[in-house]
Design a protein around this motif. Structure first.
Motif, PDB file in Angstrom:
ATOM      1  N   THR A  58       4.740  -5.802   3.815  1.00 49.52           N
ATOM      2  CA  THR A  58       4.434  -4.682   2.933  1.00 49.52           C
ATOM      3  C   THR A  58       5.463  -3.574   3.088  1.00 49.52           C
ATOM      4  O   THR A  58       5.912  -3.287   4.204  1.00 49.52           O
ATOM      5  CB  THR A  58       3.032  -4.112   3.248  1.00 49.52           C
ATOM      6  OG1 THR A  58       2.055  -5.133   3.057  1.00 49.52           O
ATOM      7  CG2 THR A  58       2.701  -2.947   2.343  1.00 49.52           C
ATOM      8  N   THR A  74       1.725 -11.315  -0.048  1.00 49.59           N
ATOM      9  CA  THR A  74       0.625 -11.835   0.751  1.00 49.59           C
ATOM     10  C   THR A  74       0.553 -13.346   0.578  1.00 49.59           C
ATOM     11  O   THR A  74       0.887 -13.876  -0.483  1.00 49.59           O
ATOM     12  CB  THR A  74      -0.729 -11.217   0.343  1.00 49.59           C
ATOM     13  OG1 THR A  74      -1.066 -11.637  -0.998  1.00 49.59           O
ATOM     14  CG2 THR A  74      -0.685  -9.698   0.405  1.00 49.59           C
ATOM     15  N   GLN A 100       1.083  -7.802  -4.610  1.00 51.85           N
ATOM     16  CA  GLN A 100       0.121  -6.783  -5.009  1.00 51.85           C
ATOM     17  C   GLN A 100       0.733  -5.392  -4.917  1.00 51.85           C
ATOM     18  O   GLN A 100       1.686  -5.158  -4.163  1.00 51.85           O
ATOM     19  CB  GLN A 100      -1.142  -6.853  -4.139  1.00 51.85           C
ATOM     20  CG  GLN A 100      -0.927  -6.562  -2.670  1.00 51.85           C
ATOM     21  CD  GLN A 100      -2.204  -6.678  -1.861  1.00 51.85           C
ATOM     22  OE1 GLN A 100      -3.118  -7.418  -2.229  1.00 51.85           O
ATOM     23  NE2 GLN A 100      -2.296  -5.940  -0.771  1.00 51.85           N
ATOM     24  N   GLY A 121      -3.330  -7.250  -8.082  1.00 54.70           N
ATOM     25  CA  GLY A 121      -2.445  -8.277  -7.541  1.00 54.70           C
ATOM     26  C   GLY A 121      -2.436  -9.530  -8.391  1.00 54.70           C
ATOM     27  O   GLY A 121      -3.233  -9.692  -9.329  1.00 54.70           O
ATOM     28  N   ASN A 123      -1.847 -13.933  -7.852  1.00 57.42           N
ATOM     29  CA  ASN A 123      -1.755 -15.011  -6.871  1.00 57.42           C
ATOM     30  C   ASN A 123      -1.371 -16.327  -7.534  1.00 57.42           C
ATOM     31  O   ASN A 123      -1.800 -16.622  -8.656  1.00 57.42           O
ATOM     32  CB  ASN A 123      -3.106 -15.199  -6.159  1.00 57.42           C
ATOM     33  CG  ASN A 123      -3.501 -13.990  -5.346  1.00 57.42           C
ATOM     34  OD1 ASN A 123      -2.734 -13.510  -4.522  1.00 57.42           O
ATOM     35  ND2 ASN A 123      -4.704 -13.487  -5.583  1.00 57.42           N
ATOM     36  N   ASN A 166     -11.199  -9.094  -2.217  1.00 57.73           N
ATOM     37  CA  ASN A 166     -10.388  -9.270  -3.415  1.00 57.73           C
ATOM     38  C   ASN A 166     -11.211  -9.879  -4.540  1.00 57.73           C
ATOM     39  O   ASN A 166     -11.665 -11.025  -4.446  1.00 57.73           O
ATOM     40  CB  ASN A 166      -9.199 -10.184  -3.090  1.00 57.73           C
ATOM     41  CG  ASN A 166      -8.417  -9.690  -1.888  1.00 57.73           C
ATOM     42  OD1 ASN A 166      -7.761  -8.662  -1.942  1.00 57.73           O
ATOM     43  ND2 ASN A 166      -8.515 -10.407  -0.775  1.00 57.73           N
TER      44      ASN A 166
END
Length: 206
Positions: A58, A74, A100, A121, A123, A166
């Protein structure tokens, strides 16, 4: 009178010491951290995907001691629970890679700082080692990370312990039942649910 003067001096010293401690902790600027922890799933996804390793990196910009804007990578690896279907696949898993953008709000301005976070975010899920036979498939899905954490600053060093929940949307990753032979994907019902993770991250503020 002397007692009052002593109290005033003591208060000034303590206040000055606290200010120096905060100044010694680099709480503004660009913070870069890396870390890892655990990630799991809730709802209909929970019995299908076992908790697994989480990891990430991050970069956080802190224009003040309490406000942070961060972007990060992530990832996680979760094994598929075969639930009596061991003959169809061997050690299948799902690898998640994601990105994210998150805003953090510190609840204090001290070097030990609890905070809240929220953001958005995306994925990308990759099914491996025969999970496709069970009806699992690669997918792209969005997420709304919400959570809380605790940061510790000393000098330029930063440690960050956080927990996220999440909220996943547009995910079609896990079938509620293994699909029948030659069953169209449009007829498959996918399990709903969200994910959670807890990570410890360490790094430095510049």
């Amino acid at each position: 009178m002397k007692r009052i003067q002593a109290l005033v001096v003591a208060g000034a010293v303590c206040g000055g010491g606290a200010a120096l401690a905060q100044d010694a902790a680099n709480m503004r600027g660009l913070t870069v951290t890396v870390g890892g922890g655990v990630e799991g799933y809730s709802g209909g996804l929970a019995p299908r995907l076992d908790p697994g390793a989480a990891y990430g990196a991050t970069a956080t910009l802190k224009p003040s001691t309490v406000l942070g804007i961060e972007v990060g990578y992530t990832g996680a690896i979760n094994k598929i629970d075969l639930r009596g279907l061991e003959e169809l696949a061997r050690n299948p898993d799902i690898v998640r890679n994601g990105g994210q953008a998150v805003a953090t709000i510190g609840l204090t301005a001290s070097p030990v700082q609890p905070y809240l976070l929220g953001g958005i975010g995306m994925n990308w899920y990759n099914v491996r080692r025969g999970g496709e036979v069970l009806g699992y498939r690669d997918d792209t899905a969005g997420a709304v990370p919400l959570g809380a954490g605790l940061r510790f600053y000393t000098g330029s060093f930063t440690a960050d312990l956080r927990a996220n929940y999440n909220l996943l949307f547009d995910q079609e990753l896990v079938p509620t039942l293994p699909p029948a032979e030659n069953q169209p994907v449009t007829d498959v019902t996918f399990a709903g649910g969200s994910s959670y993770n807890a990570t410890l991250n360490v790094g430095a503020t510049f």
